[in-house]
Design an enzyme around this catalytic site. Structure first.
Site, PDB file in Angstrom:
ATOM      1  N   HIS A 128       0.813  -1.211   0.000  1.00 43.22           N
ATOM      2  CA  HIS A 128       0.000   0.000   0.000  1.00 43.22           C
ATOM      3  C   HIS A 128       0.852   1.269   0.000  1.00 43.22           C
ATOM      4  CE1 HIS A 128      -3.410   2.602   1.671  1.00 43.22           C
ATOM      5  NE2 HIS A 128      -3.896   2.075   0.563  1.00 43.22           N
ATOM      6  N   LYS A 130       3.300   4.347  -1.300  1.00 43.33           N
ATOM      7  CA  LYS A 130       3.421   5.203  -2.480  1.00 43.33           C
ATOM      8  C   LYS A 130       4.745   5.950  -2.368  1.00 43.33           C
ATOM      9  CE  LYS A 130      -1.195   4.543  -1.989  1.00 43.33           C
ATOM     10  NZ  LYS A 130      -1.882   4.069  -0.781  1.00 43.33           N
ATOM     11  N   ASP A 135      17.687   9.037  -8.281  1.00 44.60           N
ATOM     12  CA  ASP A 135      19.131   9.321  -8.156  1.00 44.60           C
ATOM     13  C   ASP A 135      19.599   9.517  -6.717  1.00 44.60           C
ATOM     14  OD1 ASP A 135      19.442   9.141 -10.876  1.00 44.60           O
ATOM     15  OD2 ASP A 135      19.378  11.296 -11.224  1.00 44.60           O
ATOM     16  N   HIS A 330      -8.868  10.990   0.709  1.00 48.17           N
ATOM     17  CA  HIS A 330      -7.892   9.901   0.660  1.00 48.17           C
ATOM     18  C   HIS A 330      -6.643  10.214   1.471  1.00 48.17           C
ATOM     19  CE1 HIS A 330      -5.189   6.876  -1.381  1.00 48.17           C
ATOM     20  NE2 HIS A 330      -6.286   6.161  -1.207  1.00 48.17           N
ATOM     21  N   LYS A 332      -3.992  10.764   4.462  1.00 47.71           N
ATOM     22  CA  LYS A 332      -3.650  10.149   5.750  1.00 47.71           C
ATOM     23  C   LYS A 332      -2.582  11.028   6.394  1.00 47.71           C
ATOM     24  CE  LYS A 332      -4.766   6.479   2.947  1.00 47.71           C
ATOM     25  NZ  LYS A 332      -4.817   6.476   1.482  1.00 47.71           N
ATOM     26  N   ASP A 337       0.052  19.606  18.117  1.00 48.68           N
ATOM     27  CA  ASP A 337       0.617  20.775  18.794  1.00 48.68           C
ATOM     28  C   ASP A 337       1.415  21.688  17.872  1.00 48.68           C
ATOM     29  OD1 ASP A 337      -0.549  20.049  21.169  1.00 48.68           O
ATOM     30  OD2 ASP A 337       1.264  19.157  22.027  1.00 48.68           O
TER      31      ASP A 337
END
Length: 420
Positions: A128, A130, A135, A330, A332, A337
């Site tokens: 899952h 991404k 380089d 979508h 996350k 603080d």
């Protein structure tokens, strides 16, 4: 002997999810900002490109990135790509056709190209993450799949782009992202999930599992206080099924437990375990403002049903719950603080916290946290606050019990260990 000691130290360093300083971390909103940055970085590549994604779709935005990878390959750049066999199932044939005849090495994590693949142990554990590294100089980490912001695989086109985020990294942290990405690609390319195989086939796997989780394992928690490092101070945290089972969950919970003023958490699929819920509720009890931004425009009804089962409990402890309605959610991300922030692929549900391979960046920097907090405030201004709901009757009790039972069965089928 010295060589062996050096190799052990190097391995411990790779497993260490600690903070490093002297990084540049830039927040990117949606594919509209991420894809041009990735495209430009790949166009400048002169050595190698590594990429991992759950969904690599066949729409124009994704295929433009595929063409950039092909162009890099023609320049002699080493290009390695890994996609999830379930997430990219519907577009994998077109992607393979697009890359055919090139030197781009495409690996498929747990392919689903045969009916009997569904019967193999561990197929619920998905890639899952991404990630993209170019380089060893720039990395991209977040929750954004390679698909147009306004396109949903199951619901088609929408006017507004989905709300999602990623970060662009420069500095020492890039190497840690690269190490993790290379490991995942190699695992998929070889087709040998050694750790999962042990868990699935050895009868006394629970005891062996605990033993293996300790063997050669680096620290599972980030330090509660980031060391005094040159800004920007950041850490790359991964979740796998052997050495880093709860690293991301611990990072969240530790930050929430230390909160003094505000916790803002944005997540589309929200069904945390008892430890996570207790941390949120205790923070609200201490007088911390705790705000959750969840899906209002639902893509998976079952996921929304699970989150709603917790509304009464959370609201009763003073947690503010909002639903994002302008578009699909979508993202996350979280801010604590105004100093601690995280962006990544991990949802706050059993699938992400105990089963899937996930990756987040944790940033200890007030400027970055302020930028992300501003984005969250903007999203909250366009969201609907959830009011108190009657949740003490038989129907509500059965709702919570049904969700808890489903989560328990899912985790047992997935082979996840430990309490949730």
């Amino acid at each position: 002997m010295r060589l062996l000691d050096a190799l052990r130290r190097r391995q411990r360093h790779r497993a260490e999810p600690g903070f490093v300083g002297a990084n540049e971390v830039e927040l990117l909103r949606g594919g509209d900002e991420l894809f041009p940055r990735m495209h430009a970085a790949i166009e400048r590549a002169h050595s190698e490109v590594w990429l991992a994604t759950y969904i690599f779709h066949h729409d124009a935005a994704a295929l433009a990135l595929a063409d950039a990878l092909l162009a890099a390959d023609r320049r002699g750049v080493r290009v390695r790509v890994v996609v999830d066999g379930f997430g990219s199932k519907g577009s994998l044939a077109r992607l393979k056709e697009r890359l055919a005849g090139s030197g781009v090495a495409l690996a498929v994590f747990r392919p689903m190209d045969r009916w009997w693949r569904w019967l193999q142990p561990g197929q619920l554990r998905r890639l899952h993450q991404k990630l993209c590294v170019v380089d060893h100089e720039v990395a991209f980490v977040g929750g954004i799949n390679l698909i147009d912001d306004r396109l949903d695989i199951h619901h088609g086109l929408s006017e507004q782009p989905r709300l999602d985020f990623a970060v662009q990294l420069h500095g020492p942290l890039v190497e840690r992202v690269a190490e993790g990405l290379r490991s995942i690609w190699s695992r998929a390319w070889l087709g040998r999930d050694f750790d999962d195989a042990l868990q699935d086939y050895i009868p006394w796997r629970r005891r062996l599992q605990r033993w293996l989780s300790q063997l050669g394992r680096g620290p599972q928690r980030l330090p509660l206080r980031a060391p005094a490092l040159q800004p920007v101070c950041a850490a790359f945290v991964m979740r796998d099924n052997l050495r880093r089972r709860r690293t991301i969950e611990h990072a969240y919970v530790d930050a929430i437990r230390g909160a003094r003023r505000r916790v803002d958490l944005v997540c589309p699929y929200f069904y945390p375990g008892q430890r996570f819920r207790r941390a949120l509720q205790d923070a609200a009890r201490r007088g911390v403002q705790v705000r959750l931004l969840l899906q209002g425009k639902v893509d998976y009804r079952l996921a929304a049903w699970a989150a709603e089962a917790l509304y009464t409990e959370l609201l009763g402890h003073g947690v503010e719950v909002y639903e994002y309605t302008p578009a699909f959610l979508h993202a996350k991300v979280a801010v604590v603080d105004g100093a601690w922030a995280t962006v990544g692929s991990s949802n706050i549900d059993p699938l992400s916290l105990l089963v899937n391979l996930e990756a987040n960046v944790v940033v200890q920097d007030s400027d970055f946290a302020r930028r992300l907090a501003d984005e969250i405030d903007t999203a909250l201004a366009h969201s609907a606050r959830v009011g108190e709901r009657g949740g003490t009757g038989l129907r509500a009790m059965l709702h919570r019990a049904a969700v808890a039972w489903f989560a328990y069965v899912f985790l047992r089928v997935a082979g996840a260990a430990g309490r949730y």
